[in-house]
Motif scaffolding. Structure first.
Motif, PDB file in Angstrom:
ATOM      1  N   ARG A  65      80.476  56.359  37.448  1.00 56.35           N
ATOM      2  CA  ARG A  65      80.357  57.805  37.267  1.00 56.35           C
ATOM      3  C   ARG A  65      81.313  58.245  36.157  1.00 56.35           C
ATOM      4  O   ARG A  65      82.166  57.488  35.730  1.00 56.35           O
ATOM      5  N   ASN A 101      71.243  57.306  31.541  1.00 55.22           N
ATOM      6  CA  ASN A 101      71.106  57.846  32.889  1.00 55.22           C
ATOM      7  C   ASN A 101      69.675  57.832  33.395  1.00 55.22           C
ATOM      8  O   ASN A 101      69.430  58.088  34.576  1.00 55.22           O
ATOM      9  N   PHE A 106      76.369  57.544  36.072  1.00 54.12           N
ATOM     10  CA  PHE A 106      76.122  58.915  36.500  1.00 54.12           C
ATOM     11  C   PHE A 106      76.969  59.882  35.675  1.00 54.12           C
ATOM     12  O   PHE A 106      77.998  59.508  35.124  1.00 54.12           O
TER      13      PHE A 106
END
Length: 340
Positions: free
Chosen positions: A47, A194, A201
């Protein structure tokens, strides 16, 4: 023309380079979202890739908005840049280690306040400040809520950024055209990594920043021509309707609405068996078949823009209810409902 192309290529390139680097950084720092009951992915995924969008927009915004003869006042540019830095810092912190709700909300309100003060300095009444604070904080959070499956928020940022660019062009605001188009280009660069299956993320650093920018650009259009707010809101109707109706439903049923869950419509589509790609196509279908034509209709008939916007949101609510009921009918016989 060459200048515009240069800014768009810069925004795209910076994002591509930084997101690629963010993948390795997240692995080294252990910034991985693990699969779980309230998440829609099945593999540990890095992320924080939204940092690429943040840096690209910080690098481009001051240049594109300070673009004579239609440049924006320094108060607006400074307020927007400061707000973006604040929201991004709070999100970056949260991506590394959990940030409590109140400090995060405080940073968001301060950020929106700084941008709003810059906008108010252009001659707006101070009575608009509470409205701007509420709208900005909700935009930041709703885009965070809607960042739950591969590619969804990135494709929405591409669509809304491009749509706002068209509205800014129609309003003869070349500086705002380049700013909104730069957001679309940057989101495209992030989407490359993505798209399903996601390699990284966006994280809170990106989702909150995208929400802030969409709010800020919409507010700037409203400052130029108040009636342009309605087609701008139509462009975001899919996300606003899903996030708002889900929040209201959870509050109505007495659930802890502020905790993580999987009750947004896009999450129910995935729980029902749709792939992330198919769920994203459903939202893009609404954008292209309903939101885009309705936004054009509202722009071309500004005296009817408010009724058109109301009709679009009523249609979005009806579609949300119908699809949600269909998902629940197919899901409940097989598994118990997850409520938080």
């Amino acid at each position: 023309m060459y200048l515009t192309t240069g800014w768009l290529l810069a925004s795209l390139s910076i994002t591509l380079l930084l997101v690629r680097g963010a993948i390795g950084y997240a692995h080294r720092r252990g910034m991985l979202d693990q699969p779980g009951q309230r998440r829609s992915h099945h593999l540990p995924t890095p992320r924080g890739g939204g940092i690429g969008i943040v840096v690209a927009m910080l690098a481009c915004l001051s240049g594109v908005l300070w673009n004579p003869p239609a440049d924006w006042p320094p108060s607006v540019i400074a307020g927007l840049l400061a707000a973006l830095v604040l929201v991004a810092l709070a999100g970056w912190w949260d991506d590394h280690r959990s940030l409590p709700v109140l400090p995060r909300l405080g940073a968001q309100l301060l950020a929106v306040g700084l941008f709003s003060l810059g906008l108010l300095a252009t001659g707006l009444s101070w009575w608009w400040l509470p409205v701007l604070l509420l709208g900005g904080a909700w935009s930041i959070n709703l885009h965070n809520f809607m960042d739950g499956i591969d590619g969804l928020l990135a494709q929405q940022a591409i669509f809304v950024g491009a749509g706002l660019a068209v509205l800014a062009w129609a309003a003869a605001q070349p500086a705002l055209v380049m700013a909104t188009a730069a957001l679309a280009a940057s989101a495209l660069g992030f989407w490359y990594f993505n798209r399903p299956p996601a390699r990284i993320f966006m994280g809170d650093v990106g989702s909150g920043s995208v929400g802030l920018l969409i709010f800020a650009f919409s507010a700037m259009l409203w400052r130029v021509e108040p009636a342009l707010l309605w087609p701008a809101l139509i462009l975001s109707s899919a996300f606003v309707a899903d996030a708002s109706l889900t929040l209201l439903t959870r509050m109505w049923h007495g659930r802890r609405w502020y905790t993580a869950h999987r009750e947004h419509l896009y999450q129910w589509l995935v729980r029902r068996g749709e792939t992330h790609a198919r769920a994203g196509i459903a939202y893009m279908g609404w954008n292209l078949l309903v939101a885009a034509p309705a936004a054009w209709l509202a722009w071309s008939h500004l005296h009817m823009a408010l009724p058109i916007t109301i009709a679009v949101y009523l249609g979005a609510a009806a579609a949300w209810l119908a699809l949600k009921r269909r998902c629940l009918r197919r899901h409940l016989p097989k598994a118990s409902h997850v409520a938080a």
